[in-house]
Design a protein around this motif. Structure first.
Motif, short mmCIF file in Angstrom:
data_model
loop_
_atom_site.label_atom_id
_atom_site.label_comp_id
_atom_site.label_asym_id
_atom_site.label_seq_id
_atom_site.Cartn_x
_atom_site.Cartn_y
_atom_site.Cartn_z
N ALA A 260 4.76 5.87 1.64
CA ALA A 260 4.26 7.05 2.20
C ALA A 260 4.63 8.20 1.70
O ALA A 260 5.91 8.44 1.38
N LYS A 261 3.88 9.11 1.67
CA LYS A 261 3.93 10.67 1.12
C LYS A 261 3.20 11.49 1.63
O LYS A 261 1.84 11.26 1.52
N GLY A 262 3.19 12.81 1.89
CA GLY A 262 2.43 13.71 2.35
C GLY A 262 2.30 14.62 1.07
O GLY A 262 3.21 15.19 0.52
N TYR A 263 0.89 15.02 0.78
CA TYR A 263 0.65 15.91 -0.36
C TYR A 263 0.11 17.36 -0.20
O TYR A 263 -0.06 18.19 -0.70
N GLY A 264 0.01 17.49 1.38
CA GLY A 264 -0.18 18.97 1.90
C GLY A 264 -1.73 19.18 1.24
O GLY A 264 -2.67 18.28 1.31
N GLU B 209 2.72 20.86 3.58
CA GLU B 209 3.19 19.93 2.82
C GLU B 209 4.12 19.10 3.73
O GLU B 209 4.12 17.77 3.79
N LYS B 210 4.97 20.04 4.61
CA LYS B 210 5.73 19.14 5.39
C LYS B 210 5.07 18.55 6.53
O LYS B 210 5.60 17.39 6.96
N LEU B 211 4.15 19.21 7.04
CA LEU B 211 3.26 18.32 8.30
C LEU B 211 2.49 17.29 7.59
O LEU B 211 2.54 16.15 8.31
N SER B 212 1.98 17.15 6.65
CA SER B 212 1.49 15.82 5.98
C SER B 212 2.61 14.66 5.66
O SER B 212 2.33 13.71 5.89
N GLU B 213 3.80 15.33 5.16
CA GLU B 213 4.87 14.27 5.07
C GLU B 213 5.15 13.67 6.60
O GLU B 213 5.30 12.36 6.48
N ARG B 214 5.03 14.48 7.48
CA ARG B 214 5.41 13.64 8.93
C ARG B 214 4.53 12.71 9.28
O ARG B 214 4.64 11.75 9.71
N ARG B 215 3.22 13.27 8.84
CA ARG B 215 1.90 12.31 9.29
C ARG B 215 2.14 11.12 8.82
O ARG B 215 1.83 10.00 9.03
N ALA B 216 2.13 11.16 7.28
CA ALA B 216 2.17 9.92 6.63
C ALA B 216 3.35 9.14 6.97
O ALA B 216 3.08 7.82 6.94
N GLN B 217 4.53 9.78 7.24
CA GLN B 217 5.60 8.74 7.60
C GLN B 217 5.51 7.94 9.00
O GLN B 217 5.71 6.96 9.36
N ILE C 94 0.84 -1.18 -0.02
CA ILE C 94 0.09 0.01 -0.12
C ILE C 94 0.80 1.28 0.03
O ILE C 94 1.95 1.32 0.59
N ASP C 95 0.27 2.46 -0.64
CA ASP C 95 0.95 3.77 -0.54
C ASP C 95 -0.04 4.50 0.49
O ASP C 95 -0.99 4.71 0.32
N ILE C 96 0.89 4.86 1.48
CA ILE C 96 0.06 5.78 2.43
C ILE C 96 0.07 7.18 2.04
O ILE C 96 1.25 7.90 1.85
N ASN D 277 -10.91 17.43 3.13
CA ASN D 277 -9.72 17.62 2.30
C ASN D 277 -8.56 16.99 3.29
O ASN D 277 -7.36 16.62 2.80
N ARG D 278 -9.02 16.98 4.75
CA ARG D 278 -7.92 16.44 5.64
C ARG D 278 -8.26 14.97 5.83
O ARG D 278 -9.09 14.36 6.65
#
Length: 660
Positions: free
Chosen positions: A611-615, A585-593, A569-571, A641-642
C-alpha cells in the motif's frame, strides 16, 4: 346536423338580448324574426346594417351568433372580434364563443388568449378549468393523432346534411335531409329522415332508401340505435306523436326519444315515447352498450351542467327504461356534450365543445366507462381527445366503430365536404412502432455481437426474440400505445432492460441496451477497482478510518482475493490537488495503510498486500491547483482524482513485470 337538430336541442342557451337599438329602426324591425331564430333571413339584414358602419354590442352579438350557430366560423370570428373591440362589459360566454370561432379557422394561439380571459371571468366554469389544466392541449392532441389513416368521404353523401351512421345487417342506417318536401326554416334544407343502404360485394354502397315503417314523419328523425337482439330501435324525433306537434311555453318544439319495434314484415312500427320525454327539455342521440342493458343519450333536462349533457339509463327486459342519471362533471361541462356512442369494449365516444379541442365539436373518448358505470359508484371517468383525422377545425360528431370489421364512421362539416354535414369512414389499421436499437458494452460502448434481444408485453409474456449481428443492432415491431419491456442478454454479461410505453402516433423509437461484463479476464497490472466498478473509497473529512459505505466496496476486493489465493495487489490512494501537497501525501498514505489493514484483519495474508499513498502526484486530468487552472475544473472533475486503485501485481505465478 348542427344546423338542424341542434337548433331545437340547444336553443335555450342562445343569448338573446332585449336591448332596444336607439336610432336604428331597421334592426328593431327584424327583432321578431331573430327571436324566432330565423337567422338565415335576419343575418342578411344585420350584415347590411353593420357594413354601413353602424356599431353596437347588441348588433355584433346578434351578427356573430347568426354565423356561430350556422358554424360559419370565419364570419363568426370577424363579428365577435368587432364585439370584443367595443371594449364593453359583455357576457363571458361570448369570450368562449369567440375562442371557439377562432379555433374553427385554426387561429389557435389567439383562441387561447380569449379562453384565458373567459377563465378569468368564470373561474368556476368547467370549460375554462379544463383548458387551464391542459394549456398544452395542442401538443397532446398531436401526440394522439394518426397520420397513417386515410379518411374517405362516402359516395352516399349529398349536398344536404348526412350524418349519424350505425351499421345494421349488411349496411348502414343514417339521417339525411335528402328527402325533399317542406324545408326547415333554420337552414332551408328539407327535414331529416332515417335512411338505410346496403353494401355491395365490392364494399361500395347500393341504393339509399327510407327506413320502412312508421318511423319517419314530416318532421326531424335522426340518431338511431338498434338493440342487440334486433327487435327494438331507439331514435330521435321532434315532439310529434300521434299526429300532435307540441311546443314548450317559449314556442320551441323539443327533441324526444322514441322506441320502435321490428314488425313481422321487416318494417318498424309500434312507436312509443320514452317515459322521461318532456315538452320542456330535449332528449336525443341514443346509443346502447354491448348487452343492451344501458342506454346513453344527450339531454338538457334539469340537472345538466351546461348546454347539454350525457346521461345513462338502465334498459329493462321489456325494452322500457329506468330513471336517467347524469354521468357527472368529468364527462360534462357548461358546453355541449352530445352524440354518445358505446363500443363493444364499453368505451364511450362523444362530442363536446367544453374540453380543449381543435375547433367546434371534437370527439372524445372515455375508455372503459360502461364497465365503471356497471361496477362502481365512481363518476370520475378518464377522458381524452381522439385527435386527427377524426377531429378537425370544424364540428366532428356521430362517431361509430365496429371492432370486428375494424370500420369507423363519423360525421363532420369540415372543409372539402359535399354538403352541410357529411359522413366519413376509415378502416382501423394496426398502428405499429418500429423499435430500433443496439446492444453495447456499457464500459467500452462497443457493439456486442450475438446478443439476444427479447420483447415482452406488460404482463411479462415473451412476444419476440432476436439475435443481433456483429454490429449489435436490432429492429422490432410493436403496437401503439402499449406497454412493453425489452431486454438484452448474453452469456458472461449482466443483462439490461428497459420498460416503455409506445406513443399513439406512429413514430420510430431508438433504444440502447447497455450490458455489463460479468465474467472478465484478469491479469497482472489490471486495476480491480475498474474491473469491479468500485467508485471512490470515501473517508470522512481529514480521517482515515474505514466508513461503512467504503467497507461494502472493500468486501468486493476481499471476495476476489479469497477466490484467487495467488493474487497479490498494490493498494494506491490518491487525492486531488486542493490542500498542501505534503499534507495530501500523508493523508493518502494513512488511508492506503488503513485499507490494507482492513483486508489483513479480514484474513488476507499481509505478504499479499502492499500500500502507498500518492497524494496529488498522479492526477488523471489537468485539474491542477495552480491559480490559472483551479477555477476551470468542476467538483466532478476534481473528484476523478480522489480515487483508490487495487493493482494486481501478481497472479498464478505471473507478475506485472512479466506482462510489461
Amino acid at each position: 346536423m348542427k344546423a338542424n337538430l341542434r337548433y331545437t336541442l340547444f336553443t335555450f342557451f342562445i343569448a338573446i338580448s332585449s336591448t332596444v337599438f336607439a336610432q336604428n329602426g331597421k334592426i328593431q324591425s327584424v327583432k321578431d324574426d331573430y327571436r324566432d331564430f330565423a337567422y338565415v333571413k335576419t343575418s342578411e339584414v344585420l350584415l347590411e346594417v353593420a357594413n354601413k358602419g353602424y356599431k353596437s354590442v347588441d348588433l355584433f352579438q346578434k351578427l356573430g351568433n347568426s354565423y356561430y350557430f350556422r358554424n360559419e366560423m370565419k364570419d363568426a370570428a370577424k363579428w365577435y372580434g368587432e364585439l370584443m373591440a367595443m371594449g364593453e362589459v359583455i357576457d363571458p360566454e361570448y369570450y368562449f364563443r369567440y375562442a371557439l370561432a377562432l379555433k374553427g379557422i385554426q387561429k389557435y394561439e389567439e383562441s387561447d388568449v380569449w379562453m384565458k380571459k373567459f377563465n378569468e371571468l368564470k373561474p368556476e366554469d368547467l370549460r375554462g378549468r379544463a383548458f387551464m389544466s391542459k394549456v398544452d392541449y395542442k401538443a397532446t392532441i398531436e401526440d394522439l393523432s394518426r397520420d397513417d389513416i386515410e379518411v374517405v368521404n362516402l359516395d352516399i353523401n349529398t349536398e344536404f346534411s348526412d350524418f349519424g351512421t350505425i351499421e345494421y345487417e349488411n349496411g348502414v342506417v343514417f339521417a339525411s335531409a335528402r328527402g325533399g318536401g317542406r324545408k326547415y326554416r333554420w337552414n332551408e334544407e328539407p327535414y331529416l329522415d332515417l335512411y338505410s343502404v346496403e353494401k355491395t360485394e365490392d364494399g361500395s354502397f347500393g341504393e339509399v332508401n327510407e327506413i320502412e315503417g312508421d318511423v319517419n314523419t314530416k318532421f326531424h328523425e335522426s340518431s338511431a340505435v338498434i338493440s342487440p337482439n334486433g327487435q327494438y330501435m331507439f331514435f330521435t324525433r321532434n315532439n310529434f306523436y300521434r299526429l300532435k306537434y307540441k311546443e314548450d311555453d317559449t314556442g320551441i318544439n323539443r327533441l324526444q326519444l322514441y322506441r320502435a319495434k321490428l314488425q313481422d314484415d321487416g318494417t318498424w312500427g309500434e312507436i312509443h315515447k320514452v317515459h322521461f320525454n318532456s315538452e320542456d327539455y330535449s332528449v336525443a342521440h341514443p346509443t346502447l352498450n354491448l348487452t343492451g342493458s344501458r342506454l346513453y343519450f344527450a339531454s338538457d333536462m334539469p340537472g345538466t351542467y351546461g348546454q347539454s349533457d350525457i346521461f345513462v339509463v338502465d334498459v329493462n327486459d321489456d325494452g322500457t327504461l329506468g330513471e336517467p342519471e347524469n354521468l357527472g362533471s368529468s364527462i360534462n361541462t357548461e358546453g355541449q356534450e352530445t352524440f354518445p356512442f358505446i363500443n363493444t369494449n364499453g368505451d364511450l365516444y362523444y362530442s363536446s365543445t367544453g374540453f380543449p379541442g381543435l375547433g367546434g365539436l371534437d370527439v372524445f373518448k372515455s375508455e372503459g366507462l360502461d364497465k365503471i358505470v356497471e361496477t362502481s359508484n365512481s363518476r370520475n371517468f378518464p377522458i381524452e381527445n381522439v385527435g386527427k383525422p377524426v377531429n378537425s377545425s370544424g364540428d366532428d360528431f356521430g362517431y361509430y366503430e365496429n371492432l370486428v370489421t375494424k370500420r369507423v364512421y363519423f360525421s363532420s362539416n369540415r372543409e372539402g365536404g359535399k354538403g352541410s354535414d357529411d359522413i366519413y369512414t376509415f378502416e382501423i389499421t394496426e398502428c405499429t412502432q418500429l423499435i430500433a436499437g443496439t446492444v453495447l458494452d456499457k464500459k467500452t460502448m462497443e457493439p456486442i455481437a450475438d446478443a439476444s434481444v427479447v420483447l415482452f408485453d406488460a404482463e411479462g409474456t415473451e412476444i419476440e426474440r432476436k439475435t443481433v449481428g456483429t454490429d449489435g443492432s436490432f429492429e422490432l415491431e410493436a403496437g401503439c400505445r402499449m406497454e412493453y419491456l425489452i431486454r438484452g442478454e448474453k452469456e458472461t454479461y449482466t443483462g439490461d432492460e428497459k420498460r416503455f410505453t409506445t406513443p399513439t402516433k406512429k413514430q420510430d423509437l431508438t433504444i440502447q441496451l447497455l450490458l455489463e461484463k460479468d465474467v472478465q479476464e484478469i491479469s497482472p497490472c489490471d486495476d480491480l477497482a475498474k474491473i469491479l466498478d468500485i467508485p471512490i473509497i470515501y473517508f470522512d473529512f481529514d480521517k482515515s478510518n474505514i466508513r461503512y459505505d467504503a467497507e461494502i466496496e472493500l468486501q468486493k476486493v476481499l471476495a476476489v482475493l479469497n477466490k484467487y489465493p495467488t493474487m497479490n495487489i498494490d493498494i494506491r490512494s490518491h487525492t486531488d490537488c486542493r490542500g498542501p501537497a505534503s499534507y495530501n501525501e500523508k493523508l493518502s498514505e494513512r488511508r492506503a495503510q488503513s485499507t490494507r489493514q482492513y483486508l489483513i484483519d479480514k484474513g488476507i495474508d499481509a505478504e499479499r498486500l502492499t500500500a502507498k499513498g500518492y497524494g496529488e502526484s498522479r492526477l488523471v486530468n489537468d485539474c491542477g491547483c495552480e491559480p490559472s487552472s483551479e477555477s476551470s475544473c468542476s467538483e466532478e472533475e476534481h473528484q476523478l482524482n480522489r480515487r483508490s486503485e487495487f493493482i494486481i501485481t501478481g497472479i498464478n505465478g505471473k507478475t506485472c513485470d512479466d506482462k510489461q
